[in-house]
Motif scaffolding. Structure first.
Motif, PDB file in Angstrom:
ATOM      1  N   HIS A 113       0.826  -1.204   0.000  1.00 37.07           N
ATOM      2  CA  HIS A 113       0.000   0.000   0.000  1.00 37.07           C
ATOM      3  C   HIS A 113       0.868   1.264   0.000  1.00 37.07           C
ATOM      4  O   HIS A 113       0.589   2.223  -0.732  1.00 37.07           O
ATOM      5  CB  HIS A 113      -0.925   0.012   1.219  1.00 37.07           C
ATOM      6  N   MET A 114       1.917   1.267   0.821  1.00 39.51           N
ATOM      7  CA  MET A 114       2.745   2.463   0.924  1.00 39.51           C
ATOM      8  C   MET A 114       3.561   2.698  -0.350  1.00 39.51           C
ATOM      9  O   MET A 114       3.795   3.840  -0.743  1.00 39.51           O
ATOM     10  CB  MET A 114       3.669   2.367   2.143  1.00 39.51           C
ATOM     11  N   MET A 115       3.983   1.617  -0.995  1.00 37.39           N
ATOM     12  CA  MET A 115       4.675   1.769  -2.276  1.00 37.39           C
ATOM     13  C   MET A 115       3.748   2.410  -3.307  1.00 37.39           C
ATOM     14  O   MET A 115       4.157   3.289  -4.080  1.00 37.39           O
ATOM     15  CB  MET A 115       5.169   0.408  -2.780  1.00 37.39           C
ATOM     16  N   ILE A 116       2.486   1.983  -3.306  1.00 35.89           N
ATOM     17  CA  ILE A 116       1.503   2.539  -4.248  1.00 35.89           C
ATOM     18  C   ILE A 116       1.217   4.000  -3.932  1.00 35.89           C
ATOM     19  O   ILE A 116       1.143   4.848  -4.835  1.00 35.89           O
ATOM     20  CB  ILE A 116       0.208   1.707  -4.219  1.00 35.89           C
ATOM     21  N   ILE A 117       1.081   4.333  -2.660  1.00 38.38           N
ATOM     22  CA  ILE A 117       0.819   5.715  -2.258  1.00 38.38           C
ATOM     23  C   ILE A 117       1.958   6.630  -2.691  1.00 38.38           C
ATOM     24  O   ILE A 117       1.734   7.751  -3.170  1.00 38.38           O
ATOM     25  CB  ILE A 117       0.600   5.797  -0.731  1.00 38.38           C
ATOM     26  N   ARG A 118       3.190   6.160  -2.551  1.00 37.62           N
ATOM     27  CA  ARG A 118       4.339   6.990  -2.934  1.00 37.62           C
ATOM     28  C   ARG A 118       4.388   7.266  -4.432  1.00 37.62           C
ATOM     29  O   ARG A 118       4.720   8.359  -4.862  1.00 37.62           O
ATOM     30  CB  ARG A 118       5.636   6.301  -2.513  1.00 37.62           C
ATOM     31  N   LYS A 119       4.086   6.240  -5.213  1.00 34.87           N
ATOM     32  CA  LYS A 119       4.282   6.336  -6.656  1.00 34.87           C
ATOM     33  C   LYS A 119       3.053   6.870  -7.387  1.00 34.87           C
ATOM     34  O   LYS A 119       3.179   7.615  -8.363  1.00 34.87           O
ATOM     35  CB  LYS A 119       4.640   4.948  -7.213  1.00 34.87           C
ATOM     36  N   ALA A 120       1.869   6.474  -6.953  1.00 29.76           N
ATOM     37  CA  ALA A 120       0.637   6.831  -7.668  1.00 29.76           C
ATOM     38  C   ALA A 120      -0.146   7.858  -6.857  1.00 29.76           C
ATOM     39  O   ALA A 120      -0.576   7.569  -5.743  1.00 29.76           O
ATOM     40  CB  ALA A 120      -0.209   5.583  -7.916  1.00 29.76           C
ATOM     41  N   LYS A 121      -0.342   9.025  -7.423  1.00 29.62           N
ATOM     42  CA  LYS A 121      -1.040  10.089  -6.698  1.00 29.62           C
ATOM     43  C   LYS A 121      -2.525  10.153  -7.038  1.00 29.62           C
ATOM     44  O   LYS A 121      -3.318  10.678  -6.274  1.00 29.62           O
ATOM     45  CB  LYS A 121      -0.378  11.440  -7.014  1.00 29.62           C
ATOM     46  N   ASP A 122      -2.897   9.630  -8.200  1.00 31.47           N
ATOM     47  CA  ASP A 122      -4.286   9.643  -8.626  1.00 31.47           C
ATOM     48  C   ASP A 122      -5.043   8.452  -8.025  1.00 31.47           C
ATOM     49  O   ASP A 122      -4.515   7.339  -7.977  1.00 31.47           O
ATOM     50  CB  ASP A 122      -4.345   9.576 -10.160  1.00 31.47           C
ATOM     51  N   ILE A 123      -6.256   8.689  -7.552  1.00 36.02           N
ATOM     52  CA  ILE A 123      -7.029   7.630  -6.896  1.00 36.02           C
ATOM     53  C   ILE A 123      -7.292   6.463  -7.835  1.00 36.02           C
ATOM     54  O   ILE A 123      -7.155   5.290  -7.462  1.00 36.02           O
ATOM     55  CB  ILE A 123      -8.367   8.190  -6.361  1.00 36.02           C
ATOM     56  N   ASP A 124      -7.690   6.747  -9.061  1.00 38.03           N
ATOM     57  CA  ASP A 124      -7.960   5.673 -10.015  1.00 38.03           C
ATOM     58  C   ASP A 124      -6.718   4.825 -10.256  1.00 38.03           C
ATOM     59  O   ASP A 124      -6.805   3.598 -10.369  1.00 38.03           O
ATOM     60  CB  ASP A 124      -8.444   6.252 -11.347  1.00 38.03           C
TER      61      ASP A 124
ATOM     62  N   LEU B 289       8.336  -3.365 -10.040  1.00 34.07           N
ATOM     63  CA  LEU B 289       8.554  -3.428 -11.484  1.00 34.07           C
ATOM     64  C   LEU B 289       7.381  -2.797 -12.230  1.00 34.07           C
ATOM     65  O   LEU B 289       7.581  -2.009 -13.165  1.00 34.07           O
ATOM     66  CB  LEU B 289       8.733  -4.886 -11.921  1.00 34.07           C
ATOM     67  N   ARG B 290       6.156  -3.120 -11.836  1.00 35.61           N
ATOM     68  CA  ARG B 290       4.978  -2.588 -12.514  1.00 35.61           C
ATOM     69  C   ARG B 290       4.847  -1.073 -12.321  1.00 35.61           C
ATOM     70  O   ARG B 290       4.420  -0.360 -13.227  1.00 35.61           O
ATOM     71  CB  ARG B 290       3.713  -3.284 -12.010  1.00 35.61           C
ATOM     72  N   LEU B 291       5.216  -0.588 -11.146  1.00 34.93           N
ATOM     73  CA  LEU B 291       5.191   0.855 -10.919  1.00 34.93           C
ATOM     74  C   LEU B 291       6.264   1.552 -11.751  1.00 34.93           C
ATOM     75  O   LEU B 291       6.035   2.620 -12.322  1.00 34.93           O
ATOM     76  CB  LEU B 291       5.404   1.151  -9.432  1.00 34.93           C
ATOM     77  N   LYS B 292       7.416   0.924 -11.824  1.00 31.65           N
ATOM     78  CA  LYS B 292       8.544   1.509 -12.567  1.00 31.65           C
ATOM     79  C   LYS B 292       8.234   1.619 -14.053  1.00 31.65           C
ATOM     80  O   LYS B 292       8.569   2.622 -14.695  1.00 31.65           O
ATOM     81  CB  LYS B 292       9.793   0.648 -12.344  1.00 31.65           C
ATOM     82  N   GLU B 293       7.573   0.615 -14.598  1.00 28.45           N
ATOM     83  CA  GLU B 293       7.259   0.646 -16.026  1.00 28.45           C
ATOM     84  C   GLU B 293       5.963   1.390 -16.313  1.00 28.45           C
ATOM     85  O   GLU B 293       5.542   1.503 -17.463  1.00 28.45           O
ATOM     86  CB  GLU B 293       7.178  -0.773 -16.583  1.00 28.45           C
ATOM     87  N   ASP B 294       5.313   1.929 -15.252  1.00 25.52           N
ATOM     88  CA  ASP B 294       4.098   2.731 -15.398  1.00 25.52           C
ATOM     89  C   ASP B 294       3.011   1.939 -16.116  1.00 25.52           C
ATOM     90  O   ASP B 294       2.414   2.400 -17.099  1.00 25.52           O
ATOM     91  CB  ASP B 294       4.426   4.024 -16.167  1.00 25.52           C
ATOM     92  N   LEU B 295       2.729   0.758 -15.600  1.00 30.79           N
ATOM     93  CA  LEU B 295       1.770  -0.142 -16.220  1.00 30.79           C
ATOM     94  C   LEU B 295       0.401   0.516 -16.414  1.00 30.79           C
ATOM     95  O   LEU B 295      -0.275   0.289 -17.418  1.00 30.79           O
ATOM     96  CB  LEU B 295       1.626  -1.413 -15.374  1.00 30.79           C
ATOM     97  N   TYR B 296      -0.006   1.337 -15.464  1.00 28.61           N
ATOM     98  CA  TYR B 296      -1.334   1.963 -15.508  1.00 28.61           C
ATOM     99  C   TYR B 296      -1.544   2.732 -16.810  1.00 28.61           C
ATOM    100  O   TYR B 296      -2.627   2.693 -17.400  1.00 28.61           O
ATOM    101  CB  TYR B 296      -1.491   2.896 -14.313  1.00 28.61           C
ATOM    102  N   HIS B 297      -0.505   3.435 -17.258  1.00 33.31           N
ATOM    103  CA  HIS B 297      -0.653   4.265 -18.444  1.00 33.31           C
ATOM    104  C   HIS B 297      -0.297   3.536 -19.741  1.00 33.31           C
ATOM    105  O   HIS B 297      -0.625   4.023 -20.832  1.00 33.31           O
ATOM    106  CB  HIS B 297       0.222   5.516 -18.315  1.00 33.31           C
TER     107      HIS B 297
END
Length: 389
Positions: free
Chosen positions: A145-156, A177-185
């Motif tokens: 959760h904290m890794m996600i909070i640090r990297k992703a600022k948008d709720i979606d 790895l998924r946060l680093k490669e910006d999987l969401y976008h």
């Protein structure tokens, strides 16, 4: 061993694994509930000036004295609990907090251990939470959760990573790895012709979500390959690096990919052809050919790939499997050119780009070693050795 005993082993093993998973979910839920409650209490007292400077450090020290062996409650971690509460409370505050039976719980202000559980029938859910199942929220650990909070600022975006981490049972390394490669976008953004070549809607949606428009090959470093100019990177050299690091490449591709081989031989009427990389995608139930190109996309590349797919479908596709899919990985892509070139082909094709380690932003190169140490510094995945009373 007799078949009936093997069946018993399979049944008992499945029951054990299911029980372990449910137990882990319960532990995560209880831990998140505890940390959320503590975060609320600390936020209310520290932000309004009730406590003086150094209060959190003093409280942490006293906790260690009162509960010897207690882990995960350093002053840094207590501040993370406060951040966890403050990041999520604006969204969760509008909901009715209940226990598993649906009974309302008291507010968090008295440090009660609340179960963050939102019933599906709650009429007060905001639009943002409309399609989000809270079981995902409570299925992943606090450190994730904290890794996600640090990297992703948008709720979606945060909800996307929470859902994917829960469904995929991601480890910290996989989430990083998924946060680093910006999987969401990047996922689902690859230019393709799937809509006209995959008529079955469910298969089409799966295919769209199985590929990205850019792949981060951070295990390939031009500098280490003694190549002065990145333009000199030969496709066969790139292929060799991928094969040598096939586990990393499969992680980069995502779940469900099984490596069959490289330079896969195809024979048509006595002539030999070789596709760069061949995979089987279990979720799609289809062969996937990946062709590597060192330069900018050219429309002619699609004809070769389309031919490989035709040959594979005729010669190697098995009963029950879906048509093969072809992906071009190029160094550079003009999206408008790709979309025009790809639309008249009859086989499912997509075009993506790739980046190697030497192309990462300078600030990432500096931060990467530090980021790898973050999970160790958090000290937050372990539960207390003794329960809090």
């Amino acid at each position: 061993m007799e078949e009936k005993y093997l069946e018993a082993v399979r049944f008992i093993k499945a029951a054990i694994l299911k029980s372990q998973y449910q137990a882990a979910r319960y532990v995560n839920s209880e831990q998140l509930s505890l940390y959320y409650a503590i975060g609320a209490y600390v936020s209310a007292n520290s932000r309004k000036g009730t406590w003086g400077t150094g209060a959190i450090k003093e409280i942490s020290t006293r906790l260690q004295e009162e509960l010897p062996g207690l882990r995960g409650f350093s002053d840094a971690n207590i501040k993370l609990m406060r951040q966890f509460y403050e990041e999520w409370s604006p969204l969760l505050a509008g909901f009715t907090e209940t226990d598993q039976t649906g009974k309302s719980l008291t507010a968090v202000s008295d440090l009660s251990i609340v179960q963050i559980f939102l019933p599906e029938s709650d009429k007060n859910r905001t639009q943002v939470m409309n399609d989000f199942n809270m079981k995902y929220f409570t299925s992943i650990g606090f450190s994730l959760h904290m890794m996600i909070i640090r990297k992703a600022k948008d709720i979606d975006e945060r909800m996307f990573y929470i859902r994917e981490a829960a469904i995929g049972h991601w480890s910290r390394n996989m989430l990083e790895l998924r946060l680093k490669e910006d999987l969401y976008h990047h996922r689902g953004s690859m230019p393709n012709n799937f809509k006209i070549t995959i008529p079955e809607n469910k298969q089409y949606l799966k295919a769209i979500q199985s590929f990205k428009d850019e792949y981060l090959l951070d295990f390939v470093n031009i500098e280490e390959l003694d190549i002065s100019d990145p333009q000199d990177l030969d496709e066969r050299v790139l292929e060799g690096e991928i094969v040598r690091n096939i586990r990393n490449f499969i992680q980069c591709l995502g779940s469900g990919f099984c490596f069959i081989g490289n330079q896969h031989r195809i024979v048509v009427n006595g002539d030999e052809f070789f596709c760069d990389l061949l995979f089987f995608q279990r979720d799609l139930k289809a062969l996937v050919v990946i062709e590597l190109k060192k330069g900018k996309f050219k429309p002619a590349y699609l004809g070769q790939l389309n031919f490989y797919l035709t040959a594979l479908d005729e010669q190697e596709r098995k009963n029950g499997e879906n048509p093969s899919i072809g992906i071009l990985m190029c160094k550079e892509v003009n999206r408008g050119v790709v979309e025009m070139a790809i639309r008249d082909y009859s086989k499912p094709l997509g075009v993506a780009t790739y980046r190697t380690a030497d192309e990462l932003p300078g600030n990432y190169k500096v931060l990467a070693p530090i980021l790898e140490e973050v999970p160790k510094l958090l000290e937050i995945s372990a539960m207390p050795e003794k329960p809090l009373k």
